[in-house]
Design an enzyme around this catalytic site. Structure first.
Site, mmCIF file in Angstrom:
data_model
loop_
_atom_site.group_PDB
_atom_site.id
_atom_site.type_symbol
_atom_site.label_atom_id
_atom_site.label_comp_id
_atom_site.label_asym_id
_atom_site.label_seq_id
_atom_site.Cartn_x
_atom_site.Cartn_y
_atom_site.Cartn_z
ATOM 1 C CB CYS A 114 -12.238 -39.004 -6.214
ATOM 2 S SG CYS A 114 -11.424 -37.473 -5.805
ATOM 3 C CG HIS A 151 16.780 -44.324 25.757
ATOM 4 N ND1 HIS A 151 17.941 -44.224 26.481
ATOM 5 C CD2 HIS A 151 16.633 -45.630 25.433
ATOM 6 C CE1 HIS A 151 18.506 -45.422 26.576
ATOM 7 N NE2 HIS A 151 17.738 -46.290 25.948
ATOM 8 C CD GLU A 164 -1.025 -52.179 11.563
ATOM 9 O OE1 GLU A 164 -2.192 -52.286 11.137
ATOM 10 O OE2 GLU A 164 -0.248 -51.287 11.183
ATOM 11 N NE ARG A 181 -11.527 -45.131 -5.794
ATOM 12 C CZ ARG A 181 -10.350 -45.665 -6.144
ATOM 13 N NH1 ARG A 181 -10.069 -46.883 -5.780
ATOM 14 N NH2 ARG A 181 -9.464 -44.975 -6.821
ATOM 15 C CD1 TRP A 205 -9.955 -37.693 1.375
ATOM 16 C CD2 TRP A 205 -8.164 -38.051 0.075
ATOM 17 N NE1 TRP A 205 -8.817 -37.660 2.158
ATOM 18 C CE2 TRP A 205 -7.722 -37.875 1.415
ATOM 19 C CE3 TRP A 205 -7.223 -38.302 -0.893
ATOM 20 C CZ2 TRP A 205 -6.373 -37.927 1.770
ATOM 21 C CZ3 TRP A 205 -5.863 -38.363 -0.531
ATOM 22 C CH2 TRP A 205 -5.452 -38.179 0.767
ATOM 23 C CG ASN A 224 -9.142 -41.041 -8.658
ATOM 24 O OD1 ASN A 224 -8.667 -40.310 -7.819
ATOM 25 N ND2 ASN A 224 -8.797 -42.310 -8.800
ATOM 26 N N GLY A 225 -7.629 -38.169 -9.572
ATOM 27 C CA GLY A 225 -6.217 -37.960 -9.905
ATOM 28 C C GLY A 225 -5.831 -36.507 -9.698
ATOM 29 C CD GLU A 241 -5.379 -46.418 10.035
ATOM 30 O OE1 GLU A 241 -5.768 -46.144 8.890
ATOM 31 O OE2 GLU A 241 -4.974 -47.543 10.365
ATOM 32 C CE LYS A 301 -8.199 -50.505 2.461
ATOM 33 N NZ LYS A 301 -7.806 -50.911 3.792
ATOM 34 C CE LYS A 333 -5.239 -50.457 11.095
ATOM 35 N NZ LYS A 333 -3.985 -50.643 10.430
HETATM 36 C C1 AGP Z 1 -3.764 -48.391 7.209
HETATM 37 O O1 AGP Z 1 -4.839 -48.773 7.978
HETATM 38 C C2 AGP Z 1 -4.029 -47.213 6.355
HETATM 39 N N1 AGP Z 1 -5.136 -47.376 5.528
HETATM 40 C C3 AGP Z 1 -2.794 -46.715 5.609
HETATM 41 O O2 AGP Z 1 -1.754 -46.518 6.536
HETATM 42 C C4 AGP Z 1 -2.299 -47.658 4.498
HETATM 43 O O3 AGP Z 1 -1.705 -48.791 5.058
HETATM 44 C C5 AGP Z 1 -1.252 -46.912 3.656
HETATM 45 O O4 AGP Z 1 -1.877 -45.793 3.079
HETATM 46 C C6 AGP Z 1 -0.647 -47.811 2.582
HETATM 47 O O5 AGP Z 1 -1.647 -48.230 1.695
HETATM 48 P P1 AGP Z 1 -1.317 -49.386 0.633
HETATM 49 O O6 AGP Z 1 -0.960 -50.634 1.388
HETATM 50 O O7 AGP Z 1 -2.580 -49.525 -0.161
HETATM 51 O O8 AGP Z 1 -0.181 -48.893 -0.214
#
Ligand code: AGP
Length: 593
Positions: A2, A489, A466, A27, A71, A97-98, A473, A588, A470
Site C-alpha cells: 500500500c 514441441h 518480456e 503502490r 492493495w 503498509n506491510g 500486463e 508496482k 508487457k
Molecule cells: C513488470 O512490469 C512488473 N511490474 C513486475 O513483473 C516487476 O518486474 C516484478 O514485480 C519485480 O519488481 P522489482 O524489479 O521491483 O523487484
C-alpha cells in the site's frame, strides 16, 4: 502493498493528504481513506480510488492527519477493510503498509480482553494494541505495541488532541519530508515532491515523533540522527510531462535513462568495488530476480557467458527461496527495481547467510535491498510510476552490460568496439521511438486478438518473454514468450488464423534457424509480425508485417528490440481502452510473498 501518507502543520490536512495519496496509487489502488485529527478523529474511507474519495469526502477539519491507498492482502477491498483503522475509543487512527504475521493470535488475545474488531484486516490489531498500552505516553504505547508485532510494517499513527504524528518502519519503506513549519510522511518520494525536496529515509526499527516543525527519531529508545537527502527529481518527473500515460512517458525517457545510467561509468567511475570482486575471484555467478527484472537477469546470463565465460545461473527468486543452493565463491546479483520485492529480499537474506558476495541492482535509493547488499548499483531510471516496468528494465540492462564489460576476458579491440556501440545506444533507441507509426499500425492489428505468441532465440529469448509480459500486463491479451525452437514441441497445436506470432529475427548466429521457425509458423496459418533489422531483405517475403529496428551489435539487440515491443504493448492496450498505468490486479512492487 500500500501507500501511506501523513501531514502535520498549520494548513488543513485533508486536501494535502488526498493530493499526496493520488501520487501513490501505483503502490495499490483498490481502496483508500484518510483520518484527520482536531479535538477528535474524523475519518472517511471506502473501496474507491483517491479521485472519487476527493469528491465523496465531507470536510474534515484539522491540521494533522494520515492517509492510505490500499492493495489488499488481508480482507477484500471494502469500506470496513479500508484504512485508517481505529481503536475502540475512536481516538487512535493508524495507516499501515506491510503484513502482520501474528495478527490472528493478537486479535484473539485483544478480543478476550474486551476489544471489538470490525474489519478482516491484520492492521486493525495495531490501534487496539496502542490503546491497550496507552497511559498518556503515546511513544511508549507504540513501542510496546510494536514489540508484540511480528511481520513487516510501515505505520503512521495520529491520536485525537495530540499534536504529533508517530511513524515507524520494519521491512517497508517510509520517508519524512521536511517543510517549513510543517512535515510530511510517505511511503515514497513522489507523494511529497509538490511540497518539499528535503527527505529523510527512516531505517528499519526507527520510531519517529513528528510535530509541526520538529522531527525526533529513535532506535530502541535511543535518539538517532538520520541523513537529510535533497531529491533531484522534480515534481514533473513524478508526473506525466505531457504524455497521456506514465508508461509512454517512461518508454520515451529511455535514451536519457541509458545516458544517465552509464554516465558515471563510461567516464571512469568504478561501477562496483573492483578490489572486493577481484579478490573474491568470480568463479560462478548467480543472478536472481522476479518479473521483468528476471528477464533482465536472463539477458545478463547471456552477457556473462559471452564476456566472462564463467558458469552462470539466472533464477526466479520465488523459486530459489524454496530449493536454491549456492556454490562456494558464488557472486550473487539480485535485480529489483523497487528494492522492496519480498521474494527478492528473502533471497538476498538467504544469499547473505550462505556467505555469497551480494550485489544488488536497484532503482530506489535507500530501499531495503540496498541495505542488505554488500554492494549496491543504482540504476538511474528516476521514479517509475507505471506498474509496467520499462525504463527500469533498460537501466538494468545497461548496468549488466557495463558490469560484465568491466570484467570481460575478451580481446581489447572487441571491447573497444562494444564500448563505442554502447555509447551509441541512446541514438539507436531514439530511432526506434521515431518509428512509432509503424508499431501503432501493428498494434491496431494485434488488438483484435486474444492469444499471441512471441518467439526469440539466444539473447532475444528473454526479450520474447518480456514482450509477452508487457502485452499481458497492459492489454490483458493472453501472450506467451517462447524459445523459437520450442514451439514445435507443443505450442504449434495452438497456431492458426486467430493466434498471431511475433518473431524476433536478430542478425546473429540464430538468424537462419529463426527463418526456419518463421516458415513453420506461417505453414500453420498464423499471422506473423517480424521484428527485424533495417536492411533485412529476406524477412519481408515471409512476414505479414515487419517492424524494423536499427542495426546494432548482436549482443545489444535486446535493447532496440525491447523498446519496439514496449511500444507495441502500449499501443495495443490503448487500442483496447485499457487502464494502462494501473492494470487490474497488479501493483508496482510486490512486498508480499
Ligand atoms: C513488470 O512490469 C512488473 N511490474 C513486475 O513483473 C516487476 O518486474 C516484478 O514485480 C519485480 O519488481 P522489482 O524489479 O521491483 O523487484
Amino acid at each position: 502493498m500500500c501507500g501511506i501518507v501523513g501531514y502535520i502543520g498549520s494548513k488543513q490536512a485533508q486536501p494535502i493528504l488526498l493530493n499526496c495519496l493520488g501520487k501513490l496509487e501505483y503502490r495499490g489502488y483498490d481502496s483508500c481513506g484518510i483520518a484527520v485529527s482536531s479535538s477528535g478523529i474524523e475519518t472517511c474511507k471506502d473501496a474507491i480510488r483517491v479521485a472519487a474519495l476527493k469528491k465523496a469526502a465531507p470536510r474534515l477539519g484539522g491540521t494533522a492527519g494520515v492517509g492510505h491507498t490500499r492493495w489488499a492482502t488481508h480482507g477484500k477491498p471494502s469500506q470496513v477493510n479500508a484504512h485508517p483503522h481505529l481503536d475502540c475509543t475512536g481516538n487512535i487512527a493508524v495507516v499501515h503498509n506491510g503484513i502482520i504475521d501474528n495478527f490472528q493470535r493478537l486479535k484473539q488475545q485483544l478480543t478476550s480482553e474486551g476489544h471489538k474488531f470490525v474489519s478482516e484486516t491484520d492492521t486493525e490489531v495495531i490501534p487496539h494494541l496502542i490503546e491497550k498500552y496507552y497511559d498518556g505516553n503515546l511513544e511508549k504505547a507504540i513501542e510496546a505495541a510494536l514489540g508484540d508485532i511480528e511481520g513487516s510494517y510501515a505505520i503512521i499513527v495520529v491520536v485525537a488532541s495530540e499534536s504529533k504524528l508517530i511513524a515507524a518502519r520494519e521491512d517497508n519503506p517510509l520517508k519524512i519530508g521536511i517543510g517549513d513549519g510543517e512535515d510530511f510522511i510517505a511511503s515514497d518520494v513522489p507523494a511529497i515532491l509538490d511540497y518539499t525536496d528535503r527527505v529523510i529515509y527512516l531505517e528499519d526499527g526507527d520510531i519517529s515523533v513528528i510535530t509541526a516543525g520538529s522531527i525526533k527519531i529513535k532506535q530502541h529508545g535511543t535518539e538517532v540522527a538520520r541523513e537529510e537527502h535533497k531529491i533531484s527529481w522534480t515534481v514533473e518527473d513524478a508526473q506525466k510531462a505531457g504524455y497521456e500515460h506514465f508508461m509512454l512517458k517512461e518508454i520515451h525517457e529511455q535514451p536519457k535513462v541509458i545516458r544517465d545510467t552509464l554516465v558515471g561509468w563510461v567516464s571512469g567511475e568504478p561501477i562496483v568495488d573492483l578490489a572486493m570482486m577481484r579478490d573474491a575471484g568470480i568463479e560462478a555467478m548467480l543472478v536472481l530476480a522476479c518479473g521483468t527484472s528476471y528477464h533482465a537477469a536472463l539477458v545478463g546470463k547471456h552477457i556473462v557467458q559471452e564476456l566472462l565465460r564463467i558458469p552462470v545461473r539466472a533464477e526466479l527468486a520465488s523459486e530459489f527461496n524454496y530449493y536454491g543452493h549456492t556454490l562456494a565463491g558464488t557472486t550473487a546479483i539480485v535485480i529489483t527495481q523497487s528494492g522492496e520485492t519480498a521474494d527478492a529480499l528473502k533471497a538476498m537474506k538467504r544469499l547473505k547467510e550462505a556467505g555469497c558476495q551480494l550485489i544488488v541492482i536497484t532503482n530506489v535509493v535507500g530501499s531495503t535491498a540496498s541495505r542488505i547488499a554488500d554492494q549496491t548499483i543504482y540504476t538511474r531510471a528516476g521514479p517509475e510510476i507505471s506498474v509496467a516496468a520499462t525504463k527500469s528494465f533498460m537501466a538494468q540492462l545497461m548496468v549488466l552490460y557495463w558490469l560484465m564489460m568491466s570484467y570481460s576476458k575478451i580481446e581489447a579491440r572487441r571491447l573497444a568496439s562494444m564500448t563505442m556501440e554502447l555509447r551509441q545506444l541512446p541514438v539507436k533507441v531514439q530511432q526506434v521511438l521515431e518509428n512509432e507509426d509503424k508499431i501503432l499500425a501493428c498494434a491496431r492489428y494485434l488488438s483484435r486478438y486474444e492469444d499471441v505468441f512471441f518467439m526469440g532465440r539466444g539473447v532475444n529469448y528473454p526479450v520474447a518473454l518480456e514482450g509477452a509480459l508487457k502485452l499481458k500486463e497492459v492489454s490483458y491479451i493472453h501472450a506467451e514468450g517462447y524459445a523459437a525452437g520450442e514451439l514445435k514441441h507443443g505450442p504449434f497445436a495452438l497456431l492458426g488464423g486467430n493466434t498471431p506470432v511475433i518473431a524476433i529475427a536478430a542478425q546473429d548466429n540464430t538468424y537462419e534457424a529463426m527463418l526456419t521457425n518463421i516458415r513453420e509458423v506461417k505453414a500453420r496459418g498464423s499471422p506473423l509480425i517480424a521484428l527485424a533489422e533495417e536492411g533485412d531483405e529476406v524477412i519481408g517475403e515471409l512476414a505479414d508485417s515487419v517492424i524494423t529496428v536499427p542495426k546494432v551489435d548482436a549482443i545489444f539487440s535486446p535493447v532496440v528490440n525491447t523498446v519496439a515491443l514496449q511500444l507495441l504493448a502500449y499501443y495495443t492496450a490503448k487500442e483496447r481502452g485499457c487502464s494502462i498505468d494501473f492494470p487490474r490486479n497488479l501493483a508496482k512492487s510486490v512486498t508480499v510473498e
